[in-house]
Design a protein around this motif. Sequence first.
Motif, PDB file in Angstrom:
ATOM      1  N   ILE A 141      47.031  45.413  36.506  1.00 45.70           N
ATOM      2  CA  ILE A 141      46.572  45.724  37.973  1.00 45.70           C
ATOM      3  C   ILE A 141      45.156  45.177  38.336  1.00 45.70           C
ATOM      4  O   ILE A 141      44.919  44.411  39.345  1.00 45.70           O
ATOM      5  N   ALA A 142      44.413  45.624  37.232  1.00 43.27           N
ATOM      6  CA  ALA A 142      42.974  45.248  37.289  1.00 43.27           C
ATOM      7  C   ALA A 142      42.798  43.728  37.453  1.00 43.27           C
ATOM      8  O   ALA A 142      41.712  43.174  38.171  1.00 43.27           O
ATOM      9  N   GLY A 143      43.712  43.130  36.917  1.00 44.46           N
ATOM     10  CA  GLY A 143      43.691  41.560  36.719  1.00 44.46           C
ATOM     11  C   GLY A 143      44.540  40.763  38.021  1.00 44.46           C
ATOM     12  O   GLY A 143      44.314  39.561  37.995  1.00 44.46           O
ATOM     13  N   GLY A 144      45.076  41.677  38.753  1.00 42.79           N
ATOM     14  CA  GLY A 144      45.673  40.900  39.872  1.00 42.79           C
ATOM     15  C   GLY A 144      47.006  40.695  39.822  1.00 42.79           C
ATOM     16  O   GLY A 144      47.335  39.743  40.510  1.00 42.79           O
ATOM     17  N   ASN A 145      47.831  40.922  38.787  1.00 44.79           N
ATOM     18  CA  ASN A 145      49.158  40.470  38.416  1.00 44.79           C
ATOM     19  C   ASN A 145      50.009  41.299  38.940  1.00 44.79           C
ATOM     20  O   ASN A 145      50.172  42.537  39.189  1.00 44.79           O
TER      21      ASN A 145
END
Length: 476
Positions: A141-145
């Motif tokens: 989630i932090a990586g935007g996936n």
Amino acid sequence: MSMKSISEEVNIEKINRIFASQKAHQFDLANAPIKSRKAKLRALLNALENTYRQELRDAMMADFKKPKADVDLSEIFPVTSEIKHAISHVGKWTSKQAADTPMAFFGSTSYIKYEPKGVCLIIAPWNFPVNLLLSPLVSAIAGGNTAILKPSEFTPHTSAVLAKLIKSIFDENEVALIEGGIETSTALLELPFNHIFFTGAPAIGKIVMAAAAKNLASVTLELGGKSPTIIDETASISTSAKRIVWGKFHNSGQICIAPDYVLVHESKKEALIEAMKKTLNDFYGSDAQSSDSYGHIVNQKHAERVNGYIQDSVSKGAKVVFGGKTDTKNSFIEPTLVSEVPEDSALMQNEIFGPVLPVISYKNLDEAIAKINEGEKPLALYIYSKSEKNIEHIMNNTRAGNTCINNNDLHYYNPNLPFGGSNNSGIGKAHGFFGFQEFTNARGVYRQHLPPALELLMPPYNSLKERLIELVVKFF
């Protein structure tokens, strides 16, 4: 057509539909503001700390009698800690990271942009069904996936609660949880994910990596192996015993980073065994099966596996010096200490992954180091010593994914440390920024602002340009 084949066909159809929806949605999700990632992480935090906490406790009690305190300490806390760390740092992680540009490229700038890898698959094991599924999700989630989650079929009650939790927060075109067995995992691995995060045994890790290779998907493999513990002649025996017993028998030994066997200096062996016996009685009483602080093995099959290791080793000359009681029908193995364990025994040839600890003596440190280096690189190596010389010697002459000095297991809880193995014990790292890196591509960006001097060196070549090129090679 049988009912089974119909069920499998429906499941594959669902998998393909969700994958396609996540693939179509990945850029919209990636381009959403960072505050939306933080909002989803906060929603996940609230679900774990409040809404679903008791349901998860009850589910893990039903799945393998995991004590409530263990659920809070080893399932909830690592994920909530990871979430809080990510919320605090994701803005920095996702900002442009300036990179130096050599003088030969005067008139330009460079930077690194961490961009989402895209559609990700997270496959979790049964031993920590919440922690090892949701901790990687935090990084994703932090990586935007987008992410598809596959929990273990061996913890069905927990998987059912996790399915509700995920559905309450995320649309399935962002995060979806799919339950099922081997057929489901196989179907998922056939899809062209951008990244696969797998936690489990090395043998299955090889299958996952082979499947990923067909689509050139990147992988994070959190595996395992036989993590050794060295106790030298300078170590505090009482302290070592207490910490090793906690690290080994917590979660009934079903921990990939648990001390798998102990190498103790021969002058300290008997004292260590006695100290561990006392600690085991202090922790779990005289009857661990009735203790509220001790859980069970996940199922009868795995209880029989661990019991088989004990019986095989005893038949080859090993001695049970504490415990040894088993009730495989009820998936119970008592905390067990074993001495004089032959090298060719099942306990020494396999990752134990259960509450059995071989205790082996050594005469000199190089003998212990040689024994460790005979095997695959472990996921963790633990050192108990007051001698800086001995600690440095062990560190310099062994290889391991991670190491704790004068403790064990606790490195896992520090989000500022990279967690993961090396070769047979794993590929890639997890937690904090290191987990964020696994789920992102470090995209190097070079930007030209002024006409570059190097354009003077483009063809057609002549003697002047050749001399200039020679100067570039020599001085830049």
